[in-house]
Design a protein around this motif. Structure first.
Motif, PDB file in Angstrom:
ATOM      1  N   UNK A 186       0.855  -1.187   0.000  1.00  0.00           N
ATOM      2  CA  UNK A 186       0.000   0.000   0.000  1.00  0.00           C
ATOM      3  C   UNK A 186       0.896   1.244   0.000  1.00  0.00           C
ATOM      4  N   UNK A 187       0.417   2.358  -0.538  1.00  0.00           N
ATOM      5  CA  UNK A 187       1.245   3.573  -0.588  1.00  0.00           C
ATOM      6  C   UNK A 187       1.434   4.247   0.767  1.00  0.00           C
ATOM      7  N   UNK A 188       0.571   3.932   1.733  1.00  0.00           N
ATOM      8  CA  UNK A 188       0.673   4.535   3.064  1.00  0.00           C
ATOM      9  C   UNK A 188       0.435   3.476   4.133  1.00  0.00           C
ATOM     10  N   UNK A 189       1.105   3.658   5.268  1.00  0.00           N
ATOM     11  CA  UNK A 189       0.938   2.721   6.384  1.00  0.00           C
ATOM     12  C   UNK A 189      -0.510   2.697   6.858  1.00  0.00           C
ATOM     13  N   UNK A 190      -1.151   3.845   6.829  1.00  0.00           N
ATOM     14  CA  UNK A 190      -2.553   3.938   7.256  1.00  0.00           C
ATOM     15  C   UNK A 190      -3.428   2.963   6.460  1.00  0.00           C
ATOM     16  N   UNK A 191      -3.173   2.891   5.153  1.00  0.00           N
ATOM     17  CA  UNK A 191      -3.981   2.008   4.311  1.00  0.00           C
ATOM     18  C   UNK A 191      -3.710   0.538   4.621  1.00  0.00           C
ATOM     19  N   UNK A 192      -2.478   0.217   4.994  1.00  0.00           N
ATOM     20  CA  UNK A 192      -2.169  -1.160   5.390  1.00  0.00           C
ATOM     21  C   UNK A 192      -2.961  -1.550   6.637  1.00  0.00           C
ATOM     22  N   UNK A 193      -3.078  -0.629   7.588  1.00  0.00           N
ATOM     23  CA  UNK A 193      -3.830  -0.930   8.807  1.00  0.00           C
ATOM     24  C   UNK A 193      -5.337  -0.966   8.546  1.00  0.00           C
ATOM     25  N   UNK A 194      -5.804  -0.194   7.589  1.00  0.00           N
ATOM     26  CA  UNK A 194      -7.219  -0.292   7.189  1.00  0.00           C
ATOM     27  C   UNK A 194      -7.496  -1.690   6.632  1.00  0.00           C
ATOM     28  N   UNK A 195      -6.575  -2.187   5.808  1.00  0.00           N
ATOM     29  CA  UNK A 195      -6.717  -3.536   5.271  1.00  0.00           C
ATOM     30  C   UNK A 195      -6.671  -4.570   6.393  1.00  0.00           C
TER      31      UNK A 195
END
Length: 300
Positions: free
Chosen positions: A210-219
């Motif tokens: 993912x382009x951002x860590x935030x998006x990885x945690x959303x996943x």
């Protein structure tokens, strides 16, 4: 002995501003003169006037060995930031974050002006290679980056954990060795380093980037990935900042990596000659508790 900046006309280099400001504030002690003389510009400050109680006109010559140039010779330290919360992030067209706060304090103490610009990480590193940018306040040390960067002393300590969804059946994912993580779908962030051993392991498997860590945690919260490697600082700051993350994650009982973040300085930058002075100031900031105070500001 009192030094005067009356005959210090050069304003082209930050080191001159540092000497000028300390002269005018009356804080340039003999020992500091010797220290700064080792990091200043060849020929930029020579035969400067020294005033003493009984004699005016005594000249000293500071001999310097290395010419210094800073970010496109603007007279300011050019700092790069990249989207990496809580270290750097943009809100209302301004760059904020833990790294910004530390950089502001570091260069305030050195009486140096800075110019901060947000770039994608890969571009920021390219600008460090060619000398367009002088430094990045927060970086992980890697062998590849050491080819074109020098590093400060450790600035921010961090531990990397394996994060799982709190409602995962069986509890958080634990491991004895990295190979134990191979069966899991791992979410990572593009361009980030997780430390040498983990970086090598991740290259050997398929990951969900993912382009951002935030998006990885959303996943992770949506169970689209099984685990996410992240430091206590990064995860702690996201959980604090985003109410939807409160109570949604748990981490492994032991870290996969314990390391430090450093200030990275381009080898082509004149700032590389000031590393001893930067380290001295960083040591003072840590000893005074300033660094810990800023970390807590963003993670607790």
């Amino acid at each position: 002995m009192i030094l005067t900046s009356k005959f210090l006309p050069c304003r082209s280099f930050p080191i001159c501003n540092l000497l000028r400001n300390t002269m005018e504030k009356g804080t340039l002690t003999p020992s500091r003169i010797v220290f700064l003389s080792k990091t200043a510009i060849d020929g930029c400050i020579q035969k400067r006037v020294v005033q003493t109680a009984g004699m005016i006109g005594l000249c000293i010559v500071l001999f310097f060995s290395v010419p210094m140039a800073f970010g496109q010779d603007t007279g300011k330290i050019k700092l790069a930031a990249f989207d990496y919360q809580p270290f750097f992030y943009q809100e209302s067209n301004e760059i904020h974050g833990l790294g910004v706060d530390l950089g502001n304090e570091l260069f305030r103490r050195l009486h140096l002006e800075t110019e901060l610009t947000l770039y994608p990480l890969k571009r920021a590193l390219e600008y460090m290679k060619d000398g367009t940018v002088d430094a990045i306040m927060i970086l992980v040390k890697t062998p590849e980056r050491e080819r074109f960067l020098v590093y400060s002393e450790p600035l921010v300590p961090a531990k990397g954990y394996i994060w799982s969804a709190a409602d995962r059946q069986g509890g958080p994912v634990n491991f004895e060795r990295l190979e134990d993580l191979r069966p899991y779908k791992i979410g990572v962030t593009v361009g980030y380093s997780y430390g040498g051993p983990m970086d090598a392991f991740l290259k050997s498997i398929n990951t969900d980037a993912a382009p951002q860590e935030y998006l990885s945690f959303k996943k992770l919260m949506a169970h689209r990935v099984d685990i996410v490697p992240a430091t206590d600082i990064i995860a702690g700051s996201m959980i604090k900042k985003h109410p939807e993350f409160h109570g949604k994650f748990a981490h492994s009982s032991k870290p996969f990596h314990e390391a430090d973040y450093y200030m990275g300085i381009g080898k082509k930058s004149g700032l590389a000659q000031m590393v001893p002075l930067l380290n001295k100031t960083i040591t003072e900031m840590k000893a005074e508790g300033f660094v810990d105070k800023i970390i807590k500001k963003y993670t607790e």
